[in-house]
Enzyme design. Structure first.
Site, PDB file in Angstrom:
ATOM      1  CD  GLU A  82       3.197 -18.719 -16.437  1.00 52.63           C
ATOM      2  OE1 GLU A  82       2.982 -19.556 -15.549  1.00 52.63           O
ATOM      3  OE2 GLU A  82       2.289 -18.106 -17.039  1.00 52.63           O
ATOM      4  CG  HIS A 101      -0.387 -20.825 -19.494  1.00 53.55           C
ATOM      5  ND1 HIS A 101      -0.989 -21.560 -18.495  1.00 53.55           N
ATOM      6  CD2 HIS A 101       0.034 -19.675 -18.905  1.00 53.55           C
ATOM      7  CE1 HIS A 101      -0.911 -20.898 -17.361  1.00 53.55           C
ATOM      8  NE2 HIS A 101      -0.307 -19.750 -17.580  1.00 53.55           N
ATOM      9  CG  HIS A 103      -3.695 -16.362 -16.813  1.00 54.66           C
ATOM     10  ND1 HIS A 103      -2.864 -15.267 -16.865  1.00 54.66           N
ATOM     11  CD2 HIS A 103      -2.861 -17.444 -16.776  1.00 54.66           C
ATOM     12  CE1 HIS A 103      -1.595 -15.659 -16.850  1.00 54.66           C
ATOM     13  NE2 HIS A 103      -1.566 -16.978 -16.810  1.00 54.66           N
ATOM     14  CG  HIS A 180      -1.455 -19.866 -13.076  1.00 52.06           C
ATOM     15  ND1 HIS A 180      -0.143 -20.300 -13.058  1.00 52.06           N
ATOM     16  CD2 HIS A 180      -1.535 -19.015 -14.122  1.00 52.06           C
ATOM     17  CE1 HIS A 180       0.533 -19.718 -14.027  1.00 52.06           C
ATOM     18  NE2 HIS A 180      -0.290 -18.932 -14.692  1.00 52.06           N
TER      19      HIS A 180
HETATM   20 ZN   LIG Z   1       0.222 -18.105 -16.467  1.00 53.41          ZN
END
Ligand SMILES: [Zn+2]
Length: 271
Positions: A82, A101, A103, A180
């Site tokens: 990613e 990023h 979760h 996500h």
């Molecule tokens: Zn992710």
């Protein structure tokens, strides 16, 4: 470990930032921090493909090109699939110096319901009046793997566009991603870590408050009592003032979090 008189290197701060984010439950085995290279603006740094909590040396950090998220050194260890999240944001917003990023579970309900994430406490004014939501299903092409991951430049470009504000050249600091997690940007590692931690914290507080309010509303409706006041969110002037306040005070929590990470034997920082 550096002494108080030494300024930590970007590599040292980067590893510590990964440990802090794990310590606060923003990252688990997944999710990632990146930082733009301090001298080469077309390069950014990310961990190799390991859990961020286990990052311990410069050998665990890989340089990537902003242009296409390719490794500068072709012999680099494998990285995260990613990383296009990061490359496309750095490409579109030159002022962004760090990206996270995550979760974090507290955020997920806001990504799959119509409820908007809104700043409801003074440490989260940076969220602004509107936190955009990105639904990857609107952008899949035939060849995309439909696992919700940002696996290529095209999907990364669509996500990065969600940070743009229509009215001026500034950008949203946070974008939610359906089913996500979320992505947050900052002017440095300290600011992006601060924002990631307090985004997750705001989500926990907002969910608890909405639950309380629903309980109160249900009980007053049943008894015929006076309706319950709706939730108080920060207004525009409070959003501006609290955002400024957290910008000048960001080093206070950062210095505490560094000590927390250094005191935990799970984390090793050999830089
Ligand atoms: Zn992710």
């Amino acid at each position: 470990m550096s002494t108080d008189s030494e300024k930590p290197s970007v590599y040292q701060n980067f590893i510590t930032g990964c440990h802090i984010l794990h310590h606060h439950g923003v990252l688990d085995a997944y999710g990632h921090l990146s930082v733009r290279h301090p001298e080469k603006k077309d390069i950014f740094l990310m961990p190799r493909n390991i859990a961020p909590a286990l990052l311990s040396s410069k050998a665990d950090i890989v340089e990537y090109r902003v242009e296409d998220a390719s490794p500068v050194d072709l012999d680099s260890p494998p990285g995260y699939v990613e990383r296009f999240i990061h490359s496309e944001i750095y490409k579109k917003y030159p002022a962004v110096q760090s990206v996270i990023h995550s979760h974090a579970p507290s955020i997920l309900p806001f990504t799959i319901t119509g409820v908007d994430l809104r700043p409801c406490v003074h440490m989260s004014g940076f969220l602004g009046k509107h936190v955009p939501k990105f639904n990857i299903a609107e952008y899949y092409s035939e060849e995309d793997v439909r696992d919700l991951l940002i696996r290529n430049q095209r999907l990364g470009n669509h996500l990065s566009a969600c940070f743009s504000k229509e009215t001026n050249t500034s950008h949203h600091p946070v974008v939610l991603m359906r089913g996500h997690g979320f992505t947050v940007v900052g002017g440095g590692i300290e600011e992006s870590v601060f924002r990631a931690i307090y985004t997750a914290e705001n989500a926990r507080i907002q969910t608890a408050s909405l639950t309380l309010q629903l309980t109160a509303t249900t009980s007053t409706t049943a008894t015929g009592a006076h309706p319950v006041q709706s939730l108080y969110y920060l207004d525009d002037s409070e959003i501006r003032a609290t955002t400024q306040m957290t910008q000048w005070s960001v080093m206070r929590p950062w210095n505490l979090w560094v000590h927390e990470a250094e005191a935990n034997p799970l984390y090793t920082n050999n830089v």
